[in-house]
Design an enzyme around this catalytic site. Sequence first.
Site, PDB file in Angstrom:
ATOM      1  CG  ASN A 102      26.067  50.597  48.993  1.00  0.00           C
ATOM      2  OD1 ASN A 102      24.973  51.110  49.238  1.00  0.00           O
ATOM      3  ND2 ASN A 102      26.289  49.918  47.889  1.00  0.00           N
ATOM      4  CB  SER A 108      23.685  52.502  59.794  1.00  0.00           C
ATOM      5  OG  SER A 108      22.464  52.499  60.490  1.00  0.00           O
ATOM      6  CB  THR A 126      26.361  45.571  50.379  1.00  0.00           C
ATOM      7  OG1 THR A 126      25.205  45.038  51.034  1.00  0.00           O
ATOM      8  CG2 THR A 126      26.051  46.961  49.850  1.00  0.00           C
ATOM      9  CG  ASP A 130      36.787  43.226  47.311  1.00  0.00           C
ATOM     10  OD1 ASP A 130      36.990  42.042  47.615  1.00  0.00           O
ATOM     11  OD2 ASP A 130      36.412  43.580  46.174  1.00  0.00           O
ATOM     12  CG  ASP A 155      33.602  37.709  40.291  1.00  0.00           C
ATOM     13  OD1 ASP A 155      32.938  38.375  39.484  1.00  0.00           O
ATOM     14  OD2 ASP A 155      33.729  38.026  41.487  1.00  0.00           O
ATOM     15  NE  ARG A 158      28.824  36.241  37.246  1.00  0.00           N
ATOM     16  CZ  ARG A 158      28.684  37.381  37.911  1.00  0.00           C
ATOM     17  NH1 ARG A 158      29.762  38.072  38.286  1.00  0.00           N
ATOM     18  NH2 ARG A 158      27.477  37.853  38.209  1.00  0.00           N
ATOM     19  NE  ARG A 160      36.767  26.909  40.285  1.00  0.00           N
ATOM     20  CZ  ARG A 160      36.871  26.552  41.555  1.00  0.00           C
ATOM     21  NH1 ARG A 160      35.861  25.945  42.169  1.00  0.00           N
ATOM     22  NH2 ARG A 160      37.989  26.801  42.233  1.00  0.00           N
TER      23      ARG A 160
END
Length: 320
Positions: A102, A108, A126, A130, A155, A158, A160
């Site tokens: 990736n 690219s 993607t 990080d 995250d 999720r 909360r």
Amino acid sequence: MTSSVASRRPSKVSIVGAGSVGSSMAYACLIRGSADVVALYDIAKDKVEAEVADLAHGSEFVPSKVMGGADVNDTAGSDVVIITAGARQKPGQSRLDLAGVNAGIVSSLMPQLVEQSPNAIFIIVTNPCDVLAVVAQQVSGLPEHRVFSSGTLLDTSRLRYLISQWANVATPHVHAAIIGEHGDSEFPVWSTANISGVPIRDWTVDGDTVFTEEVLADLGREAAMAAYKIIDGKGATNYGIGLTGARLTEVLLSATRSVLPLSGIVHGTHGVDGVALSLPRLVSGEGIGQPVPIPLEDAELEKFQASAQQLHETLNSITK
């Protein structure tokens, strides 16, 4: 007669990648009216044209316009560009397992996308997002506040949600964040988590502690591992991240500032330097600001630095 009101240039978000994540994000942006124009781009011509047509057939019922195809020119003039293209996480894979392939895809894409939208803000979704945020910034040469990743925004949402369910309160009253890597080393900051100002460890019902250390550990683990369970069940996570991208687009196109846990390159915060990982940050039409200086307990600081070290190692492995 000329109008006394200056015409406003339509806002535009372009989503790169017409897979399950990109298409869901385009749908979320479209029905929420996140931008005036929603563009979907992918090199897979038949796939992207089918997705755009399917979305366009409901244009009568939404506030935004959809366009797109297999020509990168369709992304031209974007205010926000969100990259979702890349190899998909498979059952049993960690996000960091996807780094090499990736990184090549993002390297690219970035020059082409910057050429079309030189003033845009670029968001990496993607995975591993990080690591790829650093790659995208280095390849493009853009200022760091304009190239970052969605990080632990989903995250945190999720977490909360899980807290709100356990406490039986509405989610907007829950204030908590997951920081670090968007991946296996992420963790909740329980020391500052609260429900309407009440520290989460002090939240009681009829005198009973609701959030014991065992409960907190379970909730943190469930939030961090949620994607694996969803991938095992249906092959991909797409709706939650789609809504996350839509909301982030709205914040970036807003005149006001918000505080969101996003992953940008860190310089010296909590002893970390040179990698991107999530911390609460001020977010505006300029992009992301410096991290909000939330205090961390010693154990949380140790976890944060360990998360950064893991990202350093992955980044070094693909940039040798």
